[in-house]
Write a protein that holds these residues in place. Structure first.
Motif, PDB file in Angstrom:
ATOM      1  N   GLN A  28     -47.414   2.834 -24.921  1.00  0.00           N
ATOM      2  CA  GLN A  28     -48.446   1.852 -24.576  1.00  0.00           C
ATOM      3  C   GLN A  28     -48.209   1.257 -23.190  1.00  0.00           C
ATOM      4  O   GLN A  28     -49.150   0.960 -22.458  1.00  0.00           O
ATOM      5  CB  GLN A  28     -48.476   0.715 -25.617  1.00  0.00           C
ATOM      6  N   THR A  29     -46.958   1.085 -22.828  1.00  0.00           N
ATOM      7  CA  THR A  29     -46.632   0.535 -21.514  1.00  0.00           C
ATOM      8  C   THR A  29     -47.051   1.511 -20.412  1.00  0.00           C
ATOM      9  O   THR A  29     -47.629   1.093 -19.396  1.00  0.00           O
ATOM     10  CB  THR A  29     -45.126   0.242 -21.413  1.00  0.00           C
ATOM     11  N   ILE A  30     -46.760   2.775 -20.605  1.00  0.00           N
ATOM     12  CA  ILE A  30     -47.159   3.791 -19.615  1.00  0.00           C
ATOM     13  C   ILE A  30     -48.675   3.795 -19.472  1.00  0.00           C
ATOM     14  O   ILE A  30     -49.215   3.823 -18.358  1.00  0.00           O
ATOM     15  CB  ILE A  30     -46.660   5.185 -20.029  1.00  0.00           C
ATOM     16  N   ASN A  31     -49.372   3.743 -20.604  1.00  0.00           N
ATOM     17  CA  ASN A  31     -50.833   3.733 -20.547  1.00  0.00           C
ATOM     18  C   ASN A  31     -51.350   2.492 -19.847  1.00  0.00           C
ATOM     19  O   ASN A  31     -52.306   2.559 -19.066  1.00  0.00           O
ATOM     20  CB  ASN A  31     -51.406   3.801 -21.960  1.00  0.00           C
ATOM     21  N   ALA A  32     -50.743   1.359 -20.132  1.00  0.00           N
ATOM     22  CA  ALA A  32     -51.176   0.113 -19.496  1.00  0.00           C
ATOM     23  C   ALA A  32     -50.972   0.169 -17.982  1.00  0.00           C
ATOM     24  O   ALA A  32     -51.802  -0.340 -17.217  1.00  0.00           O
ATOM     25  CB  ALA A  32     -50.413  -1.072 -20.088  1.00  0.00           C
ATOM     26  N   ILE A  33     -49.890   0.793 -17.541  1.00  0.00           N
ATOM     27  CA  ILE A  33     -49.644   0.933 -16.098  1.00  0.00           C
ATOM     28  C   ILE A  33     -50.663   1.887 -15.489  1.00  0.00           C
ATOM     29  O   ILE A  33     -51.257   1.604 -14.448  1.00  0.00           O
ATOM     30  CB  ILE A  33     -48.208   1.445 -15.822  1.00  0.00           C
ATOM     31  N   GLU A  34     -50.885   3.015 -16.151  1.00  0.00           N
ATOM     32  CA  GLU A  34     -51.817   4.022 -15.609  1.00  0.00           C
ATOM     33  C   GLU A  34     -53.239   3.493 -15.524  1.00  0.00           C
ATOM     34  O   GLU A  34     -53.974   3.828 -14.590  1.00  0.00           O
ATOM     35  CB  GLU A  34     -51.789   5.277 -16.485  1.00  0.00           C
ATOM     36  N   SER A  41     -42.507  -4.122 -13.744  1.00  0.00           N
ATOM     37  CA  SER A  41     -41.510  -4.955 -13.082  1.00  0.00           C
ATOM     38  C   SER A  41     -40.816  -4.135 -11.991  1.00  0.00           C
ATOM     39  O   SER A  41     -40.938  -2.899 -11.958  1.00  0.00           O
ATOM     40  CB  SER A  41     -40.477  -5.436 -14.101  1.00  0.00           C
ATOM     41  N   LEU A  42     -40.087  -4.819 -11.132  1.00  0.00           N
ATOM     42  CA  LEU A  42     -39.411  -4.124 -10.031  1.00  0.00           C
ATOM     43  C   LEU A  42     -38.394  -3.086 -10.527  1.00  0.00           C
ATOM     44  O   LEU A  42     -38.378  -1.950 -10.035  1.00  0.00           O
ATOM     45  CB  LEU A  42     -38.737  -5.156  -9.123  1.00  0.00           C
ATOM     46  N   PRO A  43     -37.555  -3.435 -11.508  1.00  0.00           N
ATOM     47  CA  PRO A  43     -36.621  -2.419 -12.020  1.00  0.00           C
ATOM     48  C   PRO A  43     -37.336  -1.183 -12.567  1.00  0.00           C
ATOM     49  O   PRO A  43     -36.893  -0.054 -12.315  1.00  0.00           O
ATOM     50  CB  PRO A  43     -35.867  -3.154 -13.125  1.00  0.00           C
ATOM     51  N   LEU A  44     -38.440  -1.396 -13.274  1.00  0.00           N
ATOM     52  CA  LEU A  44     -39.184  -0.255 -13.819  1.00  0.00           C
ATOM     53  C   LEU A  44     -39.840   0.542 -12.701  1.00  0.00           C
ATOM     54  O   LEU A  44     -39.854   1.778 -12.736  1.00  0.00           O
ATOM     55  CB  LEU A  44     -40.227  -0.722 -14.833  1.00  0.00           C
ATOM     56  N   ALA A  45     -40.366  -0.146 -11.692  1.00  0.00           N
ATOM     57  CA  ALA A  45     -40.984   0.544 -10.553  1.00  0.00           C
ATOM     58  C   ALA A  45     -39.942   1.399  -9.830  1.00  0.00           C
ATOM     59  O   ALA A  45     -40.228   2.545  -9.434  1.00  0.00           O
ATOM     60  CB  ALA A  45     -41.594  -0.474  -9.594  1.00  0.00           C
ATOM     61  N   PHE A  46     -38.736   0.881  -9.688  1.00  0.00           N
ATOM     62  CA  PHE A  46     -37.664   1.658  -9.054  1.00  0.00           C
ATOM     63  C   PHE A  46     -37.300   2.878  -9.907  1.00  0.00           C
ATOM     64  O   PHE A  46     -37.049   3.967  -9.386  1.00  0.00           O
ATOM     65  CB  PHE A  46     -36.423   0.779  -8.846  1.00  0.00           C
ATOM     66  N   LYS A  47     -37.261   2.667 -11.226  1.00  0.00           N
ATOM     67  CA  LYS A  47     -36.960   3.786 -12.150  1.00  0.00           C
ATOM     68  C   LYS A  47     -37.987   4.893 -11.992  1.00  0.00           C
ATOM     69  O   LYS A  47     -37.645   6.084 -11.939  1.00  0.00           O
ATOM     70  CB  LYS A  47     -37.018   3.278 -13.599  1.00  0.00           C
TER      71      LYS A  47
ATOM     72  N   ARG B  55     -43.733  -4.684 -21.421  1.00  0.00           N
ATOM     73  CA  ARG B  55     -45.145  -4.883 -21.710  1.00  0.00           C
ATOM     74  C   ARG B  55     -45.317  -5.785 -22.935  1.00  0.00           C
ATOM     75  O   ARG B  55     -46.171  -6.676 -22.945  1.00  0.00           O
ATOM     76  CB  ARG B  55     -45.814  -3.528 -21.954  1.00  0.00           C
ATOM     77  N   VAL B  56     -44.496  -5.558 -23.929  1.00  0.00           N
ATOM     78  CA  VAL B  56     -44.523  -6.367 -25.147  1.00  0.00           C
ATOM     79  C   VAL B  56     -44.197  -7.819 -24.815  1.00  0.00           C
ATOM     80  O   VAL B  56     -44.863  -8.747 -25.269  1.00  0.00           O
ATOM     81  CB  VAL B  56     -43.546  -5.804 -26.203  1.00  0.00           C
ATOM     82  N   GLN B  57     -43.177  -8.004 -24.006  1.00  0.00           N
ATOM     83  CA  GLN B  57     -42.788  -9.371 -23.629  1.00  0.00           C
ATOM     84  C   GLN B  57     -43.891 -10.040 -22.808  1.00  0.00           C
ATOM     85  O   GLN B  57     -44.162 -11.229 -22.979  1.00  0.00           O
ATOM     86  CB  GLN B  57     -41.482  -9.333 -22.843  1.00  0.00           C
ATOM     87  N   ASP B  58     -44.521  -9.262 -21.938  1.00  0.00           N
ATOM     88  CA  ASP B  58     -45.611  -9.789 -21.127  1.00  0.00           C
ATOM     89  C   ASP B  58     -46.776 -10.211 -22.012  1.00  0.00           C
ATOM     90  O   ASP B  58     -47.351 -11.296 -21.842  1.00  0.00           O
ATOM     91  CB  ASP B  58     -46.050  -8.711 -20.125  1.00  0.00           C
ATOM     92  N   TRP B 122     -54.187  -7.208 -28.559  1.00  0.00           N
ATOM     93  CA  TRP B 122     -53.948  -6.567 -27.259  1.00  0.00           C
ATOM     94  C   TRP B 122     -53.074  -5.329 -27.403  1.00  0.00           C
ATOM     95  O   TRP B 122     -53.264  -4.329 -26.729  1.00  0.00           O
ATOM     96  CB  TRP B 122     -53.289  -7.568 -26.295  1.00  0.00           C
ATOM     97  N   ARG B 123     -52.111  -5.380 -28.306  1.00  0.00           N
ATOM     98  CA  ARG B 123     -51.242  -4.248 -28.575  1.00  0.00           C
ATOM     99  C   ARG B 123     -52.055  -3.088 -29.161  1.00  0.00           C
ATOM    100  O   ARG B 123     -51.854  -1.941 -28.801  1.00  0.00           O
ATOM    101  CB  ARG B 123     -50.160  -4.681 -29.559  1.00  0.00           C
ATOM    102  N   ALA B 124     -52.990  -3.438 -30.053  1.00  0.00           N
ATOM    103  CA  ALA B 124     -53.850  -2.411 -30.646  1.00  0.00           C
ATOM    104  C   ALA B 124     -54.756  -1.796 -29.579  1.00  0.00           C
ATOM    105  O   ALA B 124     -55.000  -0.580 -29.584  1.00  0.00           O
ATOM    106  CB  ALA B 124     -54.692  -3.009 -31.772  1.00  0.00           C
ATOM    107  N   LEU B 125     -55.226  -2.608 -28.647  1.00  0.00           N
ATOM    108  CA  LEU B 125     -56.048  -2.090 -27.537  1.00  0.00           C
ATOM    109  C   LEU B 125     -55.238  -1.102 -26.708  1.00  0.00           C
ATOM    110  O   LEU B 125     -55.730  -0.045 -26.334  1.00  0.00           O
ATOM    111  CB  LEU B 125     -56.522  -3.235 -26.630  1.00  0.00           C
ATOM    112  N   ASP B 126     -53.992  -1.462 -26.425  1.00  0.00           N
ATOM    113  CA  ASP B 126     -53.112  -0.542 -25.686  1.00  0.00           C
ATOM    114  C   ASP B 126     -52.946   0.765 -26.452  1.00  0.00           C
ATOM    115  O   ASP B 126     -53.013   1.851 -25.878  1.00  0.00           O
ATOM    116  CB  ASP B 126     -51.725  -1.171 -25.479  1.00  0.00           C
ATOM    117  N   SER B 127     -52.693   0.662 -27.741  1.00  0.00           N
ATOM    118  CA  SER B 127     -52.471   1.861 -28.557  1.00  0.00           C
ATOM    119  C   SER B 127     -53.720   2.712 -28.606  1.00  0.00           C
ATOM    120  O   SER B 127     -53.649   3.926 -28.487  1.00  0.00           O
ATOM    121  CB  SER B 127     -52.083   1.468 -29.988  1.00  0.00           C
ATOM    122  N   HIS B 128     -54.854   2.063 -28.774  1.00  0.00           N
ATOM    123  CA  HIS B 128     -56.113   2.801 -28.859  1.00  0.00           C
ATOM    124  C   HIS B 128     -56.385   3.542 -27.566  1.00  0.00           C
ATOM    125  O   HIS B 128     -56.746   4.703 -27.553  1.00  0.00           O
ATOM    126  CB  HIS B 128     -57.265   1.847 -29.153  1.00  0.00           C
TER     127      HIS B 128
END
Lengths: 63, 135
Positions: A28-34, A41-47, B55-58, B122-128
Motif C-alpha cells: 500500500q505504501t508503494i502504491n501511495a507513493i506511485e 520520508s528521506l530514509p525511504l527516498a534514499f533507499k 505510511r501507516v504511521q502517517d 484510508w487504509r482500505a482506499l490504499d489497498s483497493h
C-alpha cells in the motif's frame, strides 16, 4: 511531488509487492507513493534511490 | 506484549467488558464505564499494526488529527447546548435529574471512533488502489 517510481519499477519487471519487499514497506505504501498520495520520508527516498542506482532528484521531482 | 494481543485486549475492554460491567455492577455509572471504553479504544488505536511502516504511521497521525478536530468541535457545541444555564452546582452524575455534560472520556471515545474509522477507511482506499493498479 511527482515521481518516476512506477516507471522504474516496471522497467525492472517488478510488481508493487516485490518492490515493497525490497524496500521493507507495505504494498500500500508503494502504491501511495506511485499515485502521488504520499511523499516518502528521506530514509525511504534514499533507499529507493540506492535500489534503482539513481539520484533522488532523478526519481522525485518537486512540482 | 504483542500488538495483536494489545488489540484484542482493547476490543475486549471497550466492546465487551465495559458495557457488561456497566449493567452487571449495581450503581455503576457512565463516568466509570466511559473511562474503560476510552482506555480500550486507545489501546486499539495506538497499538502497532501488523505492517507498521511510515505510511501507516502517517495515516494514523492524520486520522487522529482530523478526529480530534471534529470531536472537539462537536463536544464544544454539544456542551454548550447541554449547559446553557451554566449551572455549576449541577451534579455530574445527573443525580439532580438535570442534563449531564460531556466528559473528557466521552471526547476520547468519540475521537478514537472517528480516528479508527478514518484510518481503516484510508487504509482500505490504499489497498483497493493497489488491487486495481497491479503491475
Amino acid at each position: 511531488m511527482t515521481n518516476r517510481l512506477r516507471e522504474l519499477r516496471v522497467s525492472r519487471g517488478w510488481s508493487q509487492g516485490e518492490l515493497a519487499l525490497e524496500l521493507g514497506v507495505s504494498r500500500q505504501t508503494i502504491n501511495a507513493i506511485e499515485t502521488g498520495k504520499y511523499d516518502p520520508s528521506l530514509p525511504l527516498a534514499f533507499k529507493i534511490a540506492r535500489l534503482f542506482k539513481r539520484r533522488i532528484e532523478d526519481i522525485f521531482q518537486d512540482t | 506484549m504483542k500488538s495483536a494481543t494489545v488489540k484484542r485486549l482493547g476490543v475486549l475492554i471497550a466492546v465487551v467488558c465495559a458495557p457488561l460491567l456497566h449493567y452487571a455492577i449495581p450503581g455503576a455509572f457512565w463516568l466509570r464505564t466511559s473511562a474503560a471504553i476510552a482506555a480500550g479504544l486507545m489501546m486499539l488505536f495506538f497499538s502497532q499494526e501488523s505492517i507498521n511502516d511510515e505510511r501507516v504511521q502517517d495515516l494514523k497521525l492524520k486520522a487522529v488529527n482530523a478526529a480530534f478536530s471534529v470531536s472537539f468541535t462537536f463536544t464544544l457545541i454539544l456542551n454548550w447546548f447541554l449547559n446553557r444555564d451554566f449551572d455549576v452546582t449541577r451534579d455530574y452524575a445527573g443525580a439532580t435529574g438535570g442534563y449531564r455534560s460531556i466528559s473528557a472520556f466521552d471526547l476520547i471515545i468519540l475521537t478514537m471512533i472517528i480516528a479508527l474509522a478514518l484510518f481503516h477507511y484510508w487504509r482500505a482506499l490504499d489497498s483497493h488502489a493497489t488491487d486495481t493498479l497491479r503491475g
